[in-house]
Scaffold this motif. Sequence first.
Motif, PDB file in Angstrom:
ATOM      1  N   ASP A  48     -11.143 -12.229   1.876  1.00  0.00           N
ATOM      2  CA  ASP A  48     -10.373 -13.120   1.002  1.00  0.00           C
ATOM      3  C   ASP A  48      -9.392 -12.355   0.118  1.00  0.00           C
ATOM      4  OD1 ASP A  48     -11.613 -15.318   2.058  1.00  0.00           O
ATOM      5  OD2 ASP A  48     -13.003 -15.599   0.379  1.00  0.00           O
ATOM      6  N   GLU A  49      -9.814 -11.167  -0.340  1.00  0.00           N
ATOM      7  CA  GLU A  49      -8.913 -10.377  -1.199  1.00  0.00           C
ATOM      8  C   GLU A  49      -7.658  -9.966  -0.444  1.00  0.00           C
ATOM      9  OE1 GLU A  49     -11.171  -7.147  -2.859  1.00  0.00           O
ATOM     10  OE2 GLU A  49     -11.742  -8.350  -4.593  1.00  0.00           O
ATOM     11  N   ARG A  88      -4.021 -11.016  -1.511  1.00  0.00           N
ATOM     12  CA  ARG A  88      -3.035  -9.941  -1.674  1.00  0.00           C
ATOM     13  C   ARG A  88      -1.739 -10.302  -0.966  1.00  0.00           C
ATOM     14  NH1 ARG A  88      -4.271  -4.025   0.890  1.00  0.00           N
ATOM     15  NH2 ARG A  88      -2.475  -2.892   0.090  1.00  0.00           N
ATOM     16  N   GLY A  89      -1.843 -10.718   0.288  1.00  0.00           N
ATOM     17  CA  GLY A  89      -0.661 -11.081   1.070  1.00  0.00           C
ATOM     18  C   GLY A  89       0.067 -12.279   0.496  1.00  0.00           C
ATOM     19  N   VAL A  90      -0.683 -13.289   0.077  1.00  0.00           N
ATOM     20  CA  VAL A  90      -0.066 -14.498  -0.475  1.00  0.00           C
ATOM     21  C   VAL A  90       0.677 -14.171  -1.770  1.00  0.00           C
ATOM     22  CG1 VAL A  90      -0.556 -16.743  -1.531  1.00  0.00           C
ATOM     23  CG2 VAL A  90      -1.670 -16.111   0.619  1.00  0.00           C
ATOM     24  N   LYS A  91       0.011 -13.433  -2.665  1.00  0.00           N
ATOM     25  CA  LYS A  91       0.640 -13.104  -3.953  1.00  0.00           C
ATOM     26  C   LYS A  91       1.856 -12.203  -3.759  1.00  0.00           C
ATOM     27  CE  LYS A  91      -3.322 -13.824  -6.939  1.00  0.00           C
ATOM     28  NZ  LYS A  91      -4.194 -13.255  -7.960  1.00  0.00           N
ATOM     29  N   GLN A 139      -1.272  -8.470 -10.697  1.00  0.00           N
ATOM     30  CA  GLN A 139      -2.569  -8.939 -10.199  1.00  0.00           C
ATOM     31  C   GLN A 139      -2.949  -8.215  -8.909  1.00  0.00           C
ATOM     32  OE1 GLN A 139      -2.346 -13.226  -9.837  1.00  0.00           O
ATOM     33  NE2 GLN A 139      -2.069 -13.504 -12.053  1.00  0.00           N
ATOM     34  N   VAL A 140      -1.987  -8.050  -8.009  1.00  0.00           N
ATOM     35  CA  VAL A 140      -2.246  -7.345  -6.756  1.00  0.00           C
ATOM     36  C   VAL A 140      -2.574  -5.874  -7.043  1.00  0.00           C
ATOM     37  CG1 VAL A 140      -1.198  -6.525  -4.593  1.00  0.00           C
ATOM     38  CG2 VAL A 140      -0.884  -8.900  -5.317  1.00  0.00           C
TER      39      VAL A 140
END
Length: 127
Positions: free
Chosen positions: A2-3, A7-10, A43-44
């Motif tokens: 999920d992380e 990571r990719g989405v953010k 955040q990432v």
Amino acid sequence: GDEEVTRGVKTNLAALLLDVAKGESEPSVWKSMYAETIELSNQVLKVFPGDESAEANLRAADAWIAHRTQVLDKAETAEFLGKMNEPRVVVAASPPSDGLSDEQRARRMLLDDDDDDDDNDNGKDEL
């Protein structure tokens, strides 16, 4: 897991915000978009220190904010200076009916300086 997905989405959302913000003309809109890009990138980086894409987004957002703020400041300064150089409309006032000539009135205005707050109380007005 999920992380990695987060990571990719953010990271992709931050990159998208950068692209969209470039086309925005309203400072409050592009400033908030760059701020959100910075927040997402941080955040990432908190979870994935050294992430190159997040670092690149962060640098780009910082650079765009600095550049666009500088351009905005220059435009506001130019607008202010332009207004300072606009011809002023002078409305001719009717002459006062105090019986004094313009020279006498000017002299009275210069000598009648009761609002002077300096410490010179020797009774003489200095011009």
